[in-house]
Design a protein around this motif. Structure first.
Motif, PDB file in Angstrom:
ATOM      1  N   TYR A  10     112.359  23.270 -20.348  1.00 17.33           N
ATOM      2  CA  TYR A  10     111.301  22.635 -19.559  1.00 17.33           C
ATOM      3  C   TYR A  10     111.146  21.149 -19.885  1.00 17.33           C
ATOM      4  N   LEU A  11     111.810  20.660 -20.947  1.00 17.02           N
ATOM      5  CA  LEU A  11     111.757  19.241 -21.297  1.00 17.02           C
ATOM      6  C   LEU A  11     113.085  18.871 -21.949  1.00 17.02           C
ATOM      7  N   HIS A  12     113.696  17.787 -21.486  1.00 18.65           N
ATOM      8  CA  HIS A  12     115.024  17.367 -21.952  1.00 18.65           C
ATOM      9  C   HIS A  12     114.998  15.846 -22.103  1.00 18.65           C
ATOM     10  N   VAL A  13     115.179  15.384 -23.335  1.00 10.76           N
ATOM     11  CA  VAL A  13     115.108  13.951 -23.635  1.00 10.76           C
ATOM     12  C   VAL A  13     116.379  13.536 -24.362  1.00 10.76           C
ATOM     13  N   GLN A  14     116.909  12.373 -23.995  1.00 12.87           N
ATOM     14  CA  GLN A  14     118.146  11.871 -24.594  1.00 12.87           C
ATOM     15  C   GLN A  14     117.948  10.438 -25.066  1.00 12.87           C
ATOM     16  N   LYS A  15     118.534  10.147 -26.232  1.00 14.18           N
ATOM     17  CA  LYS A  15     118.482   8.784 -26.760  1.00 14.18           C
ATOM     18  C   LYS A  15     119.764   8.514 -27.534  1.00 14.18           C
ATOM     19  N   MET A  61     116.095  19.332 -26.365  1.00 11.76           N
ATOM     20  CA  MET A  61     115.689  20.175 -25.243  1.00 11.76           C
ATOM     21  C   MET A  61     114.686  21.209 -25.744  1.00 11.76           C
ATOM     22  N   PHE A  62     113.591  21.335 -25.057  1.00 15.53           N
ATOM     23  CA  PHE A  62     112.542  22.281 -25.423  1.00 15.53           C
ATOM     24  C   PHE A  62     112.567  23.463 -24.461  1.00 15.53           C
ATOM     25  N   MET A  63     112.421  24.664 -25.026  1.00 18.31           N
ATOM     26  CA  MET A  63     112.492  25.885 -24.227  1.00 18.31           C
ATOM     27  C   MET A  63     111.142  26.597 -24.190  1.00 18.31           C
ATOM     28  N   ARG A  64     110.954  27.372 -23.141  1.00 18.77           N
ATOM     29  CA  ARG A  64     109.789  28.280 -23.061  1.00 18.77           C
ATOM     30  C   ARG A  64     110.243  29.571 -22.384  1.00 18.77           C
ATOM     31  N   PRO A  65     109.479  30.649 -22.539  1.00 24.47           N
ATOM     32  CA  PRO A  65     109.875  31.932 -21.931  1.00 24.47           C
ATOM     33  C   PRO A  65     109.909  31.864 -20.413  1.00 24.47           C
ATOM     34  N   THR A  93     114.588  23.901 -14.130  1.00 30.15           N
ATOM     35  CA  THR A  93     115.104  23.341 -15.375  1.00 30.15           C
ATOM     36  C   THR A  93     114.905  21.832 -15.375  1.00 30.15           C
ATOM     37  N   ALA A  94     114.423  21.312 -16.477  1.00 32.21           N
ATOM     38  CA  ALA A  94     114.090  19.892 -16.561  1.00 32.21           C
ATOM     39  C   ALA A  94     115.327  19.021 -16.424  1.00 32.21           C
ATOM     40  N   GLU A  95     115.175  17.919 -15.715  1.00 33.50           N
ATOM     41  CA  GLU A  95     116.210  16.890 -15.701  1.00 33.50           C
ATOM     42  C   GLU A  95     116.069  16.036 -16.954  1.00 33.50           C
ATOM     43  N   VAL A  96     117.171  15.456 -17.390  1.00 35.67           N
ATOM     44  CA  VAL A  96     117.154  14.687 -18.627  1.00 35.67           C
ATOM     45  C   VAL A  96     116.440  13.353 -18.426  1.00 35.67           C
ATOM     46  N   GLN A  97     115.586  12.997 -19.385  1.00 30.74           N
ATOM     47  CA  GLN A  97     114.987  11.675 -19.461  1.00 30.74           C
ATOM     48  C   GLN A  97     115.777  10.869 -20.490  1.00 30.74           C
ATOM     49  N   ILE A  98     116.303   9.722 -20.098  1.00 30.36           N
ATOM     50  CA  ILE A  98     117.119   8.906 -20.997  1.00 30.36           C
ATOM     51  C   ILE A  98     116.302   7.714 -21.470  1.00 30.36           C
ATOM     52  N   LEU A  99     116.126   7.625 -22.781  1.00 29.82           N
ATOM     53  CA  LEU A  99     115.343   6.556 -23.385  1.00 29.82           C
ATOM     54  C   LEU A  99     116.250   5.412 -23.823  1.00 29.82           C
ATOM     55  N   GLY A 100     115.715   4.204 -23.799  1.00 28.70           N
ATOM     56  CA  GLY A 100     116.419   3.056 -24.327  1.00 28.70           C
ATOM     57  C   GLY A 100     116.291   2.979 -25.836  1.00 28.70           C
ATOM     58  N   ASP A 101     117.147   2.173 -26.460  1.00 26.27           N
ATOM     59  CA  ASP A 101     117.123   2.047 -27.921  1.00 26.27           C
ATOM     60  C   ASP A 101     115.751   1.614 -28.431  1.00 26.27           C
ATOM     61  N   HIS A 102     115.072   0.780 -27.656  1.00 22.89           N
ATOM     62  CA  HIS A 102     113.787   0.224 -28.102  1.00 22.89           C
ATOM     63  C   HIS A 102     112.624   1.199 -27.901  1.00 22.89           C
ATOM     64  N   ALA A 105     108.451   9.628 -24.073  1.00 22.59           N
ATOM     65  CA  ALA A 105     109.005  10.553 -23.086  1.00 22.59           C
ATOM     66  C   ALA A 105     107.888  11.385 -22.463  1.00 22.59           C
ATOM     67  N   GLU A 106     107.924  11.510 -21.151  1.00 19.13           N
ATOM     68  CA  GLU A 106     106.900  12.283 -20.447  1.00 19.13           C
ATOM     69  C   GLU A 106     106.969  13.745 -20.865  1.00 19.13           C
ATOM     70  N   GLY A 107     105.854  14.291 -21.328  1.00 18.22           N
ATOM     71  CA  GLY A 107     105.789  15.674 -21.752  1.00 18.22           C
ATOM     72  C   GLY A 107     106.030  15.882 -23.232  1.00 18.22           C
ATOM     73  N   MET A 108     106.444  14.833 -23.956  1.00 22.24           N
ATOM     74  CA  MET A 108     106.714  14.946 -25.385  1.00 22.24           C
ATOM     75  C   MET A 108     105.406  14.953 -26.177  1.00 22.24           C
ATOM     76  N   ASP A 109     105.302  15.872 -27.152  1.00 21.76           N
ATOM     77  CA  ASP A 109     104.164  15.843 -28.066  1.00 21.76           C
ATOM     78  C   ASP A 109     104.247  14.552 -28.882  1.00 21.76           C
ATOM     79  N   PRO A 110     103.212  13.699 -28.856  1.00 20.83           N
ATOM     80  CA  PRO A 110     103.312  12.402 -29.536  1.00 20.83           C
ATOM     81  C   PRO A 110     103.601  12.523 -31.025  1.00 20.83           C
ATOM     82  N   GLY A 111     102.996  13.522 -31.680  1.00 23.79           N
ATOM     83  CA  GLY A 111     103.232  13.685 -33.107  1.00 23.79           C
ATOM     84  C   GLY A 111     104.668  14.021 -33.414  1.00 23.79           C
ATOM     85  N   PHE A 112     105.284  14.863 -32.582  1.00 16.71           N
ATOM     86  CA  PHE A 112     106.678  15.213 -32.810  1.00 16.71           C
ATOM     87  C   PHE A 112     107.581  14.040 -32.474  1.00 16.71           C
ATOM     88  N   GLY A 113     107.209  13.279 -31.449  1.00 14.68           N
ATOM     89  CA  GLY A 113     107.977  12.087 -31.119  1.00 14.68           C
ATOM     90  C   GLY A 113     108.023  11.101 -32.269  1.00 14.68           C
TER      91      GLY A 113
END
Length: 476
Positions: A212-217, A378-382, A392-401, A407-415
């Motif tokens: 449900y959430l896919h982030v790439q860096k 990538m984060f999964m749920r039942p 299925t979530a499309e990948v969000q691609i972050l820049g180096d900075h 990332a949209e949907g990311m828990d800030p603490g885990f980020g």
């Protein structure tokens, strides 16, 4: 229990506190067999050569000897649910179109036209196509890999009688994942993983989850350094001090399974053994709640006399997840609800099968720069219990900075935790290249996953180069 110095054999030393298994043995809902077990193996104490992280020739050798021979997770089955759906998986210079060509058949084609080599589908894309058509000159293949059309075929009479089917990588499906291997002679996926690790993977039923959430860096560090930053909890106290009051870091458990799988178990809801003179059981609750933005919805349970904070947290997690998923979790163990289970599936996949934070990490080397890594979370749920379709979530691609927290949907603490590891990687890659010391020194126990991983690399690097053989990989 403390043991007198000098009485231990190499690899026998442990944190002088209760073990991971001691902790989970006190849980009210007991652990399954795959969790209530240990499988450590001493693998030596020699330094690891730094050349593997800094030498571009070593990186080229990995592509010719290791990546071309190993099983890799290319995508999830839910990425390609319908006939004609495809997903492009790139690993270095190699690229594959993974497509569902029939209701229950998935194939992985080398992503190159047999005319003049143009990629049939752009790297990093997914979509739908009932034919695989080259954008340059229009050569076209059917979903079964057979040649459909050559424009101006009169000029290619010399191709008659040739096998013009698209070359294929081998495909295996397990746990909801689609795995590929370029080597026609490689062992089956089941043999590659080994019986015990395979039993763990099957027990998790990951086919019943979806991304449900896919982030790439991209990271400015060698892919192996990037992976190894996540293979131990030894760094938690200094790199992630905010979680130490509720994390059993230095008494985490480390296991190895055969040649290609290893894991650690890091317990939550307990104070780090290094901080027991500073924090109480009540402080564990405080650390978990962190005010109104906590993972427990801002609630602050009160500990009764003699209660373990860990048990209170497990009970609250159970109630929270039952409400969120409309599922009965009475028989799900406390350790599955709370603890971090991290498995490495060689060469580049991490699976976290727990209930509270089920995740996938995938690491891929940049073919053009051995100092850079493509890192995906990538984060999964039942899946819905009523069997309804999932997106299925499309990948969000972050820049180096950018921070992972952006990332949209990311828990800030885990980020923030992921960002802290990033900061270490900047310094580690540069430090290794500047170092006069020819190798890296590893702990015998807490860094056994790194040694196990690097020894697997060494076994492949000792083999003769093996590039994919088109004749072997084209269907007859």
């Amino acid at each position: 229990m403390k043991v007198e110095t000098g009485t231990l054999k190499p690899g026998e030393a442990r944190c002088p506190a209760e073990s991971t298994q001691d902790i989970i043995a006190l849980d009210r809902v007991k652990a399954p067999s795959w969790a209530a077990s240990e499988n450590y193996e001493y693998l030596g104490s020699e330094d690891i050569s730094k050349s593997r992280y800094v030498d571009p020739e070593f990186a080229r050798g990995e592509f010719n000897r290791m990546w071309s021979r190993t099983w890799q997770m290319a995508c999830r089955e839910e990425h390609i649910p319908e006939v004609g759906d495809y997903y492009v998986y790139d690993i270095g210079q190699y690229s594959f179109i993974v497509t569902r060509c029939d209701d229950d058949e998935i194939r992985a084609y080398f992503n190159a036209c047999l005319h003049r080599g143009t990629k049939l589908k752009p790297s990093g894309t997914a979509g739908f196509a009932m034919n695989l058509k080259c954008p340059f000159h229009g050569w076209t293949w059917k979903l079964d890999g057979s040649l459909k059309e050559i424009p101006e075929k009169w000029d290619f009479a010399h191709t008659e009688g040739r096998n013009m089917c698209l070359p294929e990588a081998r495909v295996a499906r397990l746990g909801g994942f689609v795995w590929i291997n370029m080597d026609a002679d490689a062992p089956s996926l089941e043999d590659y993983l080994g019986e015990e690790a395979l039993s763990h993977l099957k027990a998790w039923k990951l086919e019943d989850r979806y991304i449900y959430l896919h982030v790439q860096k991209s990271y400015p560090a060698n892919w192996k350094l990037t992976m190894e930053a996540f293979m131990e909890a030894y760094h938690v106290g200094d790199t992630h001090p905010q979680v130490a009051p509720a994390n059993g870091d230095v008494n985490s458990q480390y296991d190895v399974y055969g040649s290609h799988v290893n894991r650690f178990i890091s317990t939550l809801g307990v104070v780090s053994p290094k901080l027991r003179d500073k924090y109480s059981e009540a402080d564990i609750i405080e650390n978990f709640t962190l005010g109104d933005s906590s993972s427990l919805g801002g609630t602050k349970p009160k500990l009764k006399e003699g209660e373990r904070a860990r048990q209170v947290m497990a009970d609250m997690f159970r109630e929270m997840f039952e409400t969120a998923t409309n599922a009965d979790l009475r028989n799900v163990s406390d350790t599955e609800l709370l603890d971090t289970y991290s498995y490495t599936f060689f060469p580049n996949l991490f699976l976290f099968p727990g209930i509270s934070l089920p995740m996938i990490y995938r690491f891929r080397p940049d073919a053009r720069d051995h100092r850079r890594t493509i890192f995906e979370v990538m984060f999964m749920r039942p899946r819905p219990r009523d069997g309804s379709a999932v997106e299925t979530a499309e990948v969000q691609i972050l820049g180096d900075h950018q921070s992972f927290a952006e990332a949209e949907g990311m828990d800030p603490g885990f980020g923030i935790i992921l960002d802290q590891d990033t900061d270490n990687l900047f310094a580690q890659q540069e430090g290794i290249e500047a170092s006069a010391k020819p190798g890296l020194t590893l702990a015998d126990y807490q860094e056994i996953r790194i040694r196990h991983f690097e020894q697997a690399i060494d076994r492949y690097m000792a083999m003769e180069p093996k590039l994919p053989d088109m004749k072997e990989l084209q269907r007859k």
